[in-house]
Structure formats: structure tokens, C-alpha cells
Design a protein around this motif. Structure first.
Motif, mmCIF file in Angstrom:
data_model
loop_
_atom_site.group_PDB
_atom_site.id
_atom_site.type_symbol
_atom_site.label_atom_id
_atom_site.label_comp_id
_atom_site.label_asym_id
_atom_site.label_seq_id
_atom_site.Cartn_x
_atom_site.Cartn_y
_atom_site.Cartn_z
ATOM 1 N N GLY A 91 1.230 2.829 7.646
ATOM 2 C CA GLY A 91 0.073 2.691 6.931
ATOM 3 C C GLY A 91 0.479 3.652 5.687
ATOM 4 O O GLY A 91 0.259 3.453 4.452
ATOM 5 N N ASP A 92 1.015 4.851 5.663
ATOM 6 C CA ASP A 92 1.329 5.929 4.613
ATOM 7 C C ASP A 92 2.443 5.247 3.662
ATOM 8 O O ASP A 92 2.011 5.292 2.360
ATOM 9 N N LEU A 93 3.383 4.357 4.185
ATOM 10 C CA LEU A 93 4.141 3.744 3.244
ATOM 11 C C LEU A 93 3.821 2.592 2.617
ATOM 12 O O LEU A 93 3.797 2.491 1.475
ATOM 13 N N ASP A 94 2.883 1.815 3.132
ATOM 14 C CA ASP A 94 1.887 0.764 2.797
ATOM 15 C C ASP A 94 1.125 1.046 1.598
ATOM 16 O O ASP A 94 1.231 0.483 0.660
ATOM 17 N N GLU A 95 0.578 1.958 1.824
ATOM 18 C CA GLU A 95 -0.269 2.657 0.597
ATOM 19 C C GLU A 95 0.557 2.858 -0.646
ATOM 20 O O GLU A 95 0.186 2.585 -1.510
ATOM 21 N N LEU A 96 1.856 3.400 -0.315
ATOM 22 C CA LEU A 96 2.446 3.810 -1.506
ATOM 23 C C LEU A 96 3.160 2.421 -2.294
ATOM 24 O O LEU A 96 3.721 2.682 -3.470
ATOM 25 N N GLU B 49 6.858 12.600 -2.886
ATOM 26 C CA GLU B 49 5.377 12.521 -1.969
ATOM 27 C C GLU B 49 5.604 11.972 -0.644
ATOM 28 O O GLU B 49 4.613 11.645 -0.092
ATOM 29 N N VAL B 50 6.859 11.735 -0.337
ATOM 30 C CA VAL B 50 6.958 11.066 0.896
ATOM 31 C C VAL B 50 8.481 11.509 1.510
ATOM 32 O O VAL B 50 9.284 11.988 0.861
ATOM 33 N N ASP B 51 8.440 11.737 3.003
ATOM 34 C CA ASP B 51 9.681 12.107 3.518
ATOM 35 C C ASP B 51 10.838 11.276 3.305
ATOM 36 O O ASP B 51 10.651 10.042 3.851
ATOM 37 N N PRO B 52 11.920 11.588 2.618
ATOM 38 C CA PRO B 52 12.979 10.580 2.263
ATOM 39 C C PRO B 52 13.728 10.073 3.767
ATOM 40 O O PRO B 52 14.002 8.757 3.552
ATOM 41 N N GLU B 53 13.670 10.742 4.723
ATOM 42 C CA GLU B 53 14.249 10.076 5.854
ATOM 43 C C GLU B 53 13.346 9.175 6.425
ATOM 44 O O GLU B 53 13.744 8.028 7.035
ATOM 45 N N ARG B 54 12.160 9.052 6.429
ATOM 46 C CA ARG B 54 11.127 8.048 6.822
ATOM 47 C C ARG B 54 11.370 6.947 5.718
ATOM 48 O O ARG B 54 11.282 5.611 6.543
ATOM 49 N N VAL B 55 11.402 7.035 4.650
ATOM 50 C CA VAL B 55 11.624 5.757 3.772
ATOM 51 C C VAL B 55 13.232 5.112 4.222
ATOM 52 O O VAL B 55 13.243 3.909 4.365
#
Ligand code: ZN
Length: 338
Positions: free
Chosen positions: A283-288, A315-321
Motif C-alpha cells: 500500500g505505501d508504494l502504491d500510494e507513491l 520518502e521511502v526505504d531504498p531497500e524496499r523499492v
């Protein structure tokens, strides 16, 4: 959207009786099956389904009104006829209830035919040995993609923790927030039991990872269950490659969840999975990605992806992306054999 979706109702086995058109009048009124019993499909062997109906194991086949509609393991069905479970009895499945989830696969990524393999599961337990054989992250990634696409909760089940430290593998998946349990050979399974309790979990894993050992430990009479299937089909061995749904022992006669073993799933083709299907699970990535250009795949080579904007702004954890994009890429890697 994948054009493959129209194959939803594709049968998982050949149901090849030709439809004879015009031989009988079509009625709009469908018969009512108010007096039908409700059962759950626990395995399928050559067109014969084994159902659990009020605790009895019932053999059934599809009734004519179902046509080519697939019946798969995990389906809840309405069934008429002899539901006593007596030897030699055969009931008829007249209706398949709406499915809460479907786990699909294509045989290969370029195979246009998509097949539903399991219905109504809630969790996909990816069983991987930490050593002997070495874990293959490509395979885990593909299984995760299948889980997220099917809206099943993923669970990493890491076996043989007595042989290797799980940390190396876990560090690869931590930023995705994938839950995990570890087991040791001969060790207790309390943690795994807790993770499976109340769920309907598909167990996925290639040979040698200890999946069969887990199944036998979790369901002490799993062998007997298979034996009963043999009785029903009248053959000496359970030769089906169908999934097999087994009750986890609970209080009294009530199962504390279910596991679905999947000997027949040798690979996952993921051709049908679109970027939007995958990012919805985060959900957090989807919003971005709300301001992404139309058709953006959110991959690293997209020129104006919102994920890169968020990365640039911290605004986001690079590892998550990075991990999410690795899953995106896993869709186009040739399928690994399980
Ligand atoms: Zn994007």
C-alpha cells in the motif's frame, strides 16, 4: 489487464465431453438445490473429487449443469445424491460457491492457458531449506509474486535452521515485510503451528526442502488420509498430482486450519501478473505511484516513476523499492522447476 483472465473457468483437467447444442431446450430457470449438502473439495483424482461433507469423505463428480466450470481443491461446493460416504457411492457436484481467492498458474510464462489450482486459500507458505539444498531466491521471489497476485498472505517457512543461519536469507526479504518462521530438523514446530492456525495454507516447496516431513509432522494421519483416497479410487497408490487438503488437528473434531500440499505444482508461470496486481500488495508504494505516467511499470528504467521521485526525496526505504523491483523482474525470469 491480462487477457488471460478469460481462461478463469478453464478446467484443470480435460473434461472433453462435447457440448451437444440444441438437443434439449435451454431453460433460464436454474434448478434450485436448496436441499443440497455443502462440502469442501480436498483432492481430485482423474475427474473424481473427494469432498468432506459434515466430516464424511464423499466421492463426487461434476454434474452436467456445471459444464466446463472448473472444480479445484479448496472449492466449497453444493452436492446432491448419495453423500453418505459409503463405499462405492458417488455424489454429484451441482454448484461451486464463489471463491474468496484463487491461486493460478501458467505452466510456462509463454503458456497462454491459465489454470486455477487452489481456491479459497488464505496463505501461501513457501517452504525453503536454509541449506542442503541451498535456498534459491529466484524461486522464492516467484512464489511471492504468485502469493501477492492471488492476495494470499505469504509466509516464509525456512527449514534446516540447524544447518545454516537464517539471517542471510531473511535480510533479502526483511524490507518487504514478509513474515517468516524457522524450523530445525527434529525440532519443535510450535512456531509454525501458530502461523498456520486458523488459516488455509498452501504449502509450496521443491523436493528435499523437508516439506513432506513437515506435512507428516503437522498432520500425523496424513498417510491415512491419502490411504482413504486410495480406497475411494480403488487403486493402490495416490497417483494424482492434484493438491491435497489436510485438516490441522484442533480441539475435538474441529480442525485448527488446513494445509494444502501441492505435489503437482512444478513451476509457476507468471505471465498473467501485471505491475498493478503486484504493487497493490504494498500500500505505501502504491500510494507513491499515484502520479506515475500512464502505463508506468514502476521498473527501474521507467523515466518518471513515482518510486524514483520518492527515492530522490528520501520518502521511502531504498531497500524496499529495490526488493519490490526485484519481484517485478522475477515475473519475466524463466520459471524455475520446483
Ligand atoms: Zn511508476
Amino acid at each position: 489487464m491480462g487477457t488471460n483472465r478469460r481462461y478463469d473457468e478453464q478446467d484443470i483437467e480435460h473434461y472433453d465431453r462435447p457440448r451437444r447444442r440444441g438437443t434439449r431446450p435451454r431453460t433460464k430457470e436454474r434448478p434450485s438445490y436448496d436441499d443440497a449438502a455443502t462440502g469442501t473439495v480436498v483432492t481430485i483424482d482423474r475427474g473424481r473429487m473427494t469432498l468432506l461433507v459434515d466430516g464424511a469423505r464423499v466421492t463426487a463428480m461434476k454434474a452436467r449443469p456445471l459444464g466446463r466450470k472448473a472444480v479445484v481443491v479448496g472449492d466449497r461446493v453444493k452436492v446432491v445424491g448419495d453423500v453418505s460416504g459409503a463405499e462405492g457411492s458417488l455424489a454429484r457436484i451441482v454448484e461451486v460457491e464463489p471463491r474468496s481467492t484463487v491461486l493460478r498458474r501458467t505452466a510456462d510464462d509463454d503458456d497462454p492457458v491459465e489454470r486455477v489450482v487452489v481456491a479459497n486459500a488464505t496463505q501461501l507458505a513457501i517452504v525453503t531449506a536454509l541449506a542442503d539444498p541451498e535456498p534459491r531466491t529466484g524461486l522464492i521471489d516467484r512464489a511471492l509474486v504468485a502469493a501477492y497476485d492471488a492476495k494470499l498472505a505469504p509466509l516464509l517457512c525456512l527449514t534446516k535452521a540447524d544447518l545454516a543461519d537464517p539471517e542471510t536469507l531473511l535480510s533479502t526479504y526483511r524490507s518487504l515485510g514478509v513474515p517468516w518462521v524457522v524450523t530445525q530438523r527434529g525440532g519443535r514446530l510450535d512456531e509454525l503451528r501458530d502461523a498456520l492456525a486458523g488459516q488455509t495454507s498452501v504449502l509450496l516447496g521443491h523436493s528435499g526442502v523437508g516439506k513432506s516431513t513437515l506435512v507428516n509432522a503437522l498432520v500425523p494421519d496424513a498417510g491415512r488420509e491419502v490411504g482413504q483416497v486410495n480406497e475411494v479410487t480403488g487403486r493402490g497408490r495416490h497417483t494424482s498430482t492434484s493438491a491435497l487438503m489436510l485438516p490441522l488437528p484442533g480441539e475435538g473434531n474441529r480442525p485448527d486450519g488446513w494445509i494444502i500440499d501441492t505435489p503437482g505444482i512444478r513451476s509457476f508461470g507468471l505471465a498473467h501478473v501485471q505491475p498493478e496486481d503486484l504493487i497493490e500488495a504494498f500500500g505505501d508504494l502504491d500510494e507513491l505511484t499515484e502520479d506515475c505516467p500512464r502505463g508506468c511499470t514502476h521498473a527501474a528504467d521507467e523515466p518518471e516513476c513515482g518510486l524514483d521521485v520518492a527515492l530522490a526525496n528520501g520518502e521511502v526505504d531504498p531497500e524496499r523499492v529495490t526488493s519490490f523491483r526485484r519481484l517485478l523482474d522475477a515475473r519475466s525470469v524463466p520459471p524455475y522447476l520446483l
